[in-house]
Every structure is written in structure tokens, then in C-alpha cells.
Design an enzyme around this catalytic site. Structure first.
Site, PDB file in Angstrom:
ATOM      1  N   ASP A 241      40.862 -94.301  39.873  1.00  0.00           N
ATOM      2  CA  ASP A 241      41.877 -93.254  39.757  1.00  0.00           C
ATOM      3  C   ASP A 241      41.695 -92.648  38.373  1.00  0.00           C
ATOM      4  O   ASP A 241      42.031 -93.270  37.371  1.00  0.00           O
ATOM      5  CB  ASP A 241      43.269 -93.901  39.921  1.00  0.00           C
TER       6      ASP A 241
ATOM      7  N   ASP B 196      54.223 -87.703  44.317  1.00  0.00           N
ATOM      8  CA  ASP B 196      53.509 -88.251  43.148  1.00  0.00           C
ATOM      9  C   ASP B 196      54.043 -87.623  41.862  1.00  0.00           C
ATOM     10  O   ASP B 196      53.754 -86.474  41.552  1.00  0.00           O
ATOM     11  CB  ASP B 196      52.006 -87.978  43.311  1.00  0.00           C
TER      12      ASP B 196
ATOM     13  N   GLU C  47      44.045 -87.968  46.115  1.00  0.00           N
ATOM     14  CA  GLU C  47      44.974 -89.005  45.657  1.00  0.00           C
ATOM     15  C   GLU C  47      45.999 -89.386  46.735  1.00  0.00           C
ATOM     16  O   GLU C  47      46.224 -90.578  46.967  1.00  0.00           O
ATOM     17  CB  GLU C  47      45.661 -88.546  44.364  1.00  0.00           C
TER      18      GLU C  47
ATOM     19  N   LYS D 149      41.835 -83.738  32.188  1.00  0.00           N
ATOM     20  CA  LYS D 149      41.784 -83.469  33.626  1.00  0.00           C
ATOM     21  C   LYS D 149      42.305 -82.057  33.942  1.00  0.00           C
ATOM     22  O   LYS D 149      41.873 -81.433  34.906  1.00  0.00           O
ATOM     23  CB  LYS D 149      42.631 -84.514  34.354  1.00  0.00           C
TER      24      LYS D 149
HETATM   25  P1  ADP Z   1      49.549 -89.810  35.648  1.00  0.00           P
HETATM   26  O1  ADP Z   1      49.312 -89.925  37.109  1.00  0.00           O
HETATM   27  O2  ADP Z   1      49.936 -88.419  35.239  1.00  0.00           O
HETATM   28  O3  ADP Z   1      48.413 -90.333  34.860  1.00  0.00           O
HETATM   29  P2  ADP Z   1      51.370 -92.085  35.708  1.00  0.00           P
HETATM   30  O4  ADP Z   1      51.464 -92.189  37.167  1.00  0.00           O
HETATM   31  O5  ADP Z   1      50.626 -93.135  34.992  1.00  0.00           O
HETATM   32  O6  ADP Z   1      50.866 -90.663  35.259  1.00  0.00           O
HETATM   33  O7  ADP Z   1      52.896 -92.027  35.126  1.00  0.00           O
HETATM   34  C1  ADP Z   1      53.192 -92.131  33.793  1.00  0.00           C
HETATM   35  C2  ADP Z   1      54.655 -91.789  33.575  1.00  0.00           C
HETATM   36  O8  ADP Z   1      55.508 -92.730  34.240  1.00  0.00           O
HETATM   37  C3  ADP Z   1      55.035 -91.831  32.110  1.00  0.00           C
HETATM   38  O9  ADP Z   1      55.734 -90.644  31.774  1.00  0.00           O
HETATM   39  C4  ADP Z   1      55.989 -93.031  32.040  1.00  0.00           C
HETATM   40  O10 ADP Z   1      56.969 -92.885  31.057  1.00  0.00           O
HETATM   41  C5  ADP Z   1      56.614 -93.024  33.402  1.00  0.00           C
HETATM   42  N1  ADP Z   1      57.227 -94.304  33.757  1.00  0.00           N
HETATM   43  C6  ADP Z   1      56.646 -95.515  33.791  1.00  0.00           C
HETATM   44  N2  ADP Z   1      57.544 -96.464  34.143  1.00  0.00           N
HETATM   45  C7  ADP Z   1      58.725 -95.824  34.344  1.00  0.00           C
HETATM   46  C8  ADP Z   1      60.046 -96.252  34.726  1.00  0.00           C
HETATM   47  N3  ADP Z   1      60.325 -97.520  34.944  1.00  0.00           N
HETATM   48  N4  ADP Z   1      61.020 -95.322  34.826  1.00  0.00           N
HETATM   49  C9  ADP Z   1      60.757 -94.035  34.591  1.00  0.00           C
HETATM   50  N5  ADP Z   1      59.542 -93.564  34.228  1.00  0.00           N
HETATM   51  C10 ADP Z   1      58.543 -94.444  34.110  1.00  0.00           C
HETATM   52 MG    MG Z   2      48.529 -90.217  38.938  1.00  0.00          MG
END
Ligand code: ADP
Ligand code: MG
Length: 612
Positions: free
Chosen positions: A8, A192, A170, A70
Site C-alpha cells: 500500500d 476511505d 485500493e 503521491k
Molecule cells: P493515508 O491513507 O492518507 O496514508 P492513513 O490511512 O494512514 O492515511 O490515516 C492517517 C490518519 O488517521 C492520520 O490523520 C491520523 O491522525 C488518523 N488517525 C489514526 N488513528 C486515529 C483515531 N483513533 N482516531 C482518529 N483519527 C485517527
Molecule cells: Mg490510505
């Protein structure tokens, strides 16, 4: 073992996963036990670093910290204008493409090169975790990525020394992680919400085929917006703090605190933040956070509603909703999703890991290790062989789900023909010459029989990796020959589109030409069989009047064959058929009867070209 891993490659975080022999999926961790790798590359005087360490360098003035690359992937410099406005690192125009200067090393890096650095890191991690070399991978991209963005992602993989077996969506990966497609069909919404982007997709899964029915989203909506909303509230409530936050490193500390508070609130209803060094302390409740986030919730649902409207599908028709991305842990979002669809949420797989896990499932399927699994792919173009007159006889039509198999019977064209030349073709055009030649082979050892008598079974088999094997077998002797082809390789998506477009634009003329060629071939077959029959029967079977009528009609048919009117040829064949009907009925020779009745198999020419 030659493992295939799933990756991913995310905007904020990237991950790598692998499905083990026993069917369980494991997200591969770094030495510190972390599954996530920040999608961040730091270009500093001491060298290039990737991930957690790189992220720490964000406020170092001597370092360029590249994040969210990205967003630039596979797009022109001009197309990225809006994105660049949000980025804190310099992006220059390099021959029309965005590029990031790395003055320390006197070079510029393109987005695929940045992606390659992240992928290399994941590749080394996988090699360490699995204890062997890793080259083959499946990489995920957002469903809305166009061909250029997909190609750029593939290029990033190649630069990282990866053999990218497939780029998958995805949302499709998320669905795979839940075993959909393998065990269950239906209509699923994938919600997502990541760090900086929101993607909504509606997936229809039927018999292992995943179709994206609609996508929508917001390329600037995610967890970082919530962190910023919290931060803004703190700064507005405390002018002293606001003054201190002029310094970027202080602002960064506060932003991290805001994120920490936000994450804590998905488990508790209230959280206290104390920062003695900044003389700041405050309490944030879940209720207050919900209020702060409310505008973002409505923005997300605006996108969801428009996608549903475009697809013409009612929310109630959706069988389930899959939650992806760290921000879906947000309780307010979950409630809103459950309410909108009135359906249970699929959330048993960690939303941070679900895409990588699904990529690993696809990787496992492509590794060909599991014969019992469905493959989630279709043939992009039709596959067939060349038959007499240079026409294409299709065995596997395009869009057939693979693995696939097709068998068909063919015969010889010339009396005593002892071999056939099997020419394998890919494409939608009627004439073989207009299609793509994938390979050819000869089946020899056919017993010398009259034309049309041998039964040659041609089998097309495409395995889970998209590899085509074509074999031919003569049924009386069991003589076999075959060829193995990798049809999808070297054929880019644009090529497929171009070929399809051509096929459509030539459809009518192709059809007419094929009709003419087929008619001529059929006419020749009927003439040959008739001549043979006339030579073998005496006046006891056929009287003189009948014989003369048949001979006269044969002449008319020959003349028609020289013209370009397929319909006329067919009409004359039918007339000849009618005249030879009594003869056919009186004959006992089965193969002659069949040839005369016109119900013959398609013929394959002998090696070294077609017919007399
Ligand atoms: P991406 O797909 O854009 O790389 P992610 O799926 O890794 O992103 O998501 C990251 C986001 O999720 C961050 O903004 C993080 O603060 C948020 N996040 C992680 N855990 C929690 C939670 N328990 N509650 C709310 N937001 C969360
Ligand atoms: Mg993602």
C-alpha cells in the site's frame, strides 16, 4: 520460495504485507516493530533518509522533506499547480513534469523516484522479515488514478527493483482483505478517510470480478484537517500560545499534541493536554471535537451522495460498508456512515492495514500458489486462432474472467493435409492480419485423410497469472503440440484501448470482408467435396440431368467466388447445396455427407501457408 508481496503506497503512510502458506496475512514490520512507514523522504546534507527519521527532519532548514509525493505522481507540472500550493518543499518544472531539487547531490528527483525510495525501504523490510529476496509485488492505487498515474506508480516499483505484477485499486484491495470476491458477492461501499484524502468507491463484486461502479471523494479532506481545526481552536483561545507558535517547531509540537488528543478521543470522552514548557494546558471533550469536525463530515457526505446519485444506486441496496484509513476510527464518522447506509460496517480488519492486507491477498493469488482461488481479472482482448482465408476464429472473448479455458474443434482444408499451422491471435478484428500475433506452432502427424475429415481439438488455457497455453490435439491419433504465451505482457492499457477503438471503427468493413472470405472458403470446400462425390458416384446414384445441373451450378459458384459480393456467394452455395441434397442422402460416406451438407468445421491451413 519466490514470495509476492502486497504494498500500500499511501499518501501519508505505506505498508507491505504478505500472505503466508497457511492463508493468514501478515503485515511486515520494521526492526522496531512498526507496521506503518511514513511516506516521507528527507534530502539532507548527511544523506537521504526515508520514513520515521525523515519525518523528524521537517523543521531542519538544511533539509528538504518530501511528503505526499503521491499527489504529484504521474501528473504534469501544470496539473499539479493546486497541489504544489499546499506543499512546503520546492517543486520545479522538469520538461513539463514536477521534480524536487536535491542540491546536495546535484540532481532533481521525480515523484516516481521519491516513490521508489519508499518502495525500496519496504522491499528491504520485506526481505529481512521473510529471510529471502523479494522482487515480485502488487501495488495499490486510488480507484480514480488514471493510466499515467498508474504507470508512474509502476515505474516507481521498477526503479525500486520490483517486478510489479499488478496495480490494483485500493477499494478492491480492502474488499479482498475481507474475503469478498473469494467467498461473497455483492455491492459494497468503501469509505476511505486517511490523513489528507477522502476516497469513496462503490464496488460491485460478481463471480470474482470487481467493478468500480462509482468513485468520488475529496483530495483535501482527512485527519490532518481535524488536527488543524483543534490547533486553530487552541491558538485562538490563547494569544500567548499563538505568539509562541510563530516558531515552526512549536507549531509542530502543538500539531502533534492535537493529533494525539484526537486519537485518544476515539477511546475516551475527554482528554487533558498539558504542555508545561509552553505554559499551556487544556481539556478537549469528544462533544467539542465532534462540533469541530462536523463541517468535514458534511463535506465527506456531500461526495458520498453525489457518487450514489451518479450510480443510480440507493444506499439501501448496498450490502456492506468497508472502512479504510486511520481517520475512520473517528466515532462521529462511523455513526454517520452507519446511519446513511443503514448497514453494518465491516471494520474487523485494522483500517490502517486493510489495503496492504488486500494487496497481499491479490499477490498470493497471482503467485499461482493457490489453485482454488478466483482470479480477479479479465482478458483485455479476445484470443483466437487464424483459420482459412486469414480470418480470426475467437476462442476466448475479451472480458472473460481468468483463469479460463476454451476448446474448439477444427479440421484440415486440403485433402491429405498432414499438418496444421496454429497461429495464435489477440484482438477484435475479423482478419488475422489486423490482429496481434502472439505466436504460432505446427501440429504434424495428422493421418492423411480427405479435407474436413480430421478432428483437431484446439484448447486455450489461461492460468491465474494470465499466461496462455494453446494446445492442439488430433483426436484419432492423439498427436499433440502446444505453445505457451504471456499475452498481457508488453501490452499497455493505452494499447488495449487503441486496439479496441480500431476494432470498433472497422467493425462494419471487417464484418463484410470476413463474410466474403468465409463465403469463398466455404464455396471452395463445397466445390471440392462435390467434385469428389461426382468422381466417385456412377449413374446408379446420380442421373445425367442431376449431374449436369450440379456441374452448371458449380460453374456459377466459381464465378461468384471471383467477385466481391459475399451474399451472392452464399446464395450460390445454397443453390448448389439444394442440388446436391439428393446425392448427399444417397451417399453413405459420412465425411462426404458432412462436407456436402455445408456443416463443416472451420479449417486450419497446413504449415507454410494456406490452400490451393
Ligand atoms: P493515508 O491513507 O492518507 O496514508 P492513513 O490511512 O494512514 O492515511 O490515516 C492517517 C490518519 O488517521 C492520520 O490523520 C491520523 O491522525 C488518523 N488517525 C489514526 N488513528 C486515529 C483515531 N483513533 N482516531 C482518529 N483519527 C485517527
Ligand atoms: Mg490510505
Amino acid at each position: 520460495m519466490k514470495p509476492v508481496v502486497g504494498i500500500d503506497l499511501g499518501t501519508t503512510h505505506s505498508l507491505v504485507a504478505y500472505r503466508k502458506e497457511d492463508g493468514t496475512v501478515e503485515v511486515l514490520r520494521d526492526r522496531e516493530g512498526r507496521a506503518l512507514l511514513p511516506s516521507v523522504v528527507a534530502l539532507s546534507p548527511d544523506g537521504v533518509s526515508v520514513g520515521w527519521g525523515a519525518r523528524e527532519l521537517i523543521n531542519n532548514p538544511k533539509t528538504t522533506v518530501v511528503y505526499a509525493a503521491k499527489r504529484l505522481m504521474g501528473r504534469s507540472f501544470e496539473e499539479t499547480a493546486a497541489e504544489r500550493a499546499h506543499l512546503s518543499y520546492p517543486v520545479i518544472d522538469k520538461n513539463g513534469s514536477p521534480a524536487i531539487p536535491d542540491p546536495e547531490r546535484g540532481r532533481t528527483l521525480t515523484p516516481p523516484e521519491i516513490g521508489a525510495l519508499i518502495l525500496s525501504n519496504l522491499r528491504s523490510r520485506a526481505e529481512e522479515a521473510l529471510g529471502c529476496a523479494v522482487a515480485d509485488a502488487v501495488i495499490t492505487v486510488p480507484a480514480y488514478f488514471n493510466d499515467a498515474q498508474r504507470q508512474a506508480t509502476k515505474d516507481a516499483g521498477a526503479l525500486a527493483g520490483l517486478n510489479v505484477l499488478r496495480i490494483i485499486n485500493e477499494p478492491t484491495a480492502a474488499a479482498l482483505a475481507y474475503g469478498l470476491g473469494e467467498k461473497k458477492d455483492g455491492l459494497f461501499a468503501v469509505f476511505d478517510l486517511g490523513g489528507g484524502t477522502f476516497d469513496f468507491s462503490l464496488l460491485e463484486i460478481r463471480k470474482g470480478i470487481f467493478e468500480v461502479r462509482a468513485t468520488s471523494g475529496d483530495t483535501h479532506l482527512g485527519g490532518e484537517d481535524f488536527d488543524r481545526a483543534i490547533l486553530t481552536e487552541w491558538l485562538e483561545s490563547d494569544p500567548g500560545l499563538a505568539a509562541k507558535a510563530e516558531r515552526p517547531e512549536v507549531k509542530d509540537i502543538l500539531r502533534k499534541e492535537a493529533e494525539r488528543a484526537k486519537i485518544a478521543l476515539s477511546k475516551t470522552s475527554e482528554v487533558t493536554v498539558r504542555l508545561p514548557s509552553l505554559e499551556f494546558s487544556t481539556t478537549l471533550t469528544r462533544a467539542r471535537l465532534d462540533t469541530l469536525v462536523a463541517p468535514f463530515v458534511s463535506r465527506a457526505f456531500h461526495a458520498v451522495r453525489s457518487a450514489m446519485q451518479d450510480s443510480g444506486i440507493e444506499p439501501q441496496a448496498v450490502d456492506g460498508v468497508i472502512l479504510v484509513g486511520g481517520s475512520t476510527r473517528f466515532l462521529r464518522f462511523r455513526e454517520a456512515v452507519a446511519e446513511f447506509f443503514g448497514k453494518p460496517l465491516l471494520d474487523s480488519v485494522d483500517p490502517d492495514l486493510v489495503v496492504a492486507e488486500g494487496a497481499a491477498v491479490q499477490a498470493d493469488i497471482l503467485s499461482g500458489r493457490r489453485k482454488d482461488l478466483l482470479l480477479l481479472d479479465v482478458t483485455p482482448l479476445s484470443l483466437g486462432i487464424e483459420t482459412i482465408g486469414g480470418v480470426t476464429s475467437t476462442l476466448i472473448p475479451r472480458n472473460t474472467t481468468i483463469p479460463a479455458q476454451a476448446k474448439e474443434l477444427f479440421t484440415t482444408y486440403v485433402d491429405g493435409q498432414v499438418n496444421v499451422d496454429i497461429h495464435v491471435l489477440q484482438g477484435e478484428r475479423e482478419m488475422a492480419a489486423d490482429n496481434r500475433s502472439l505466436g504460432r506452432f505446427t501440429l504434424s502427424g495428422i493421418p492423411p485423410l480427405p479435407a474436413g475429415a480430421p478432428r483437431i481439438e484446439v484448447t486455450f488455457q489461461i492460468d491465474a497469472n494470465g499466461i496462455l497455453e494453446v494446445s492442439a490435439r488430433e483426436q484419432t491419433t492423439g498427436q499433440r503440440a502446444n505453445v505457451v504465451i504471456h499475452p498481457s505482457y508488453g501490452l499497455a492499457k493505452e494499447d488495449v484501448r487503441e486496439l479496441l477503438k480500431e476494432a470498433f471503427s472497422h467493425a462494419k468493413e471487417d464484418f463484410e470482408l470476413r463474410l466474403l472470405v468465409d463465403s469463398r472458403t466455404e464455396a471452395q470446400t463445397v466445390i471440392n467435396a462435390t467434385a469428389r462425390a461426382l468422381a466417385t458416384v456412377g449413374s446408379d446414384i446420380l442421373d445425367e440431368r442431376e449431374r449436369q445441373a450440379i456441374e452448371a451450378q458449380t460453374k456459377i459458384l466459381r464465378t461468384a467466388m471471383e467477385g466481391n459480393d459475399g451474399k451472392k456467394v452464399r446464395d450460390e452455395i445454397r443453390t448448389l447445396d439444394r442440388l446436391t441434397q439428393p446425392l448427399a442422402e444417397r451417399l453413405v460416406n459420412h465425411s462426404l455427407t458432412e462436407a456436402l451438407s455445408g456443416k463443416h468445421l472451420p479449417e486450419i491451413p497446413p504449415e507454410g501457408g494456406s490452400h490451393a
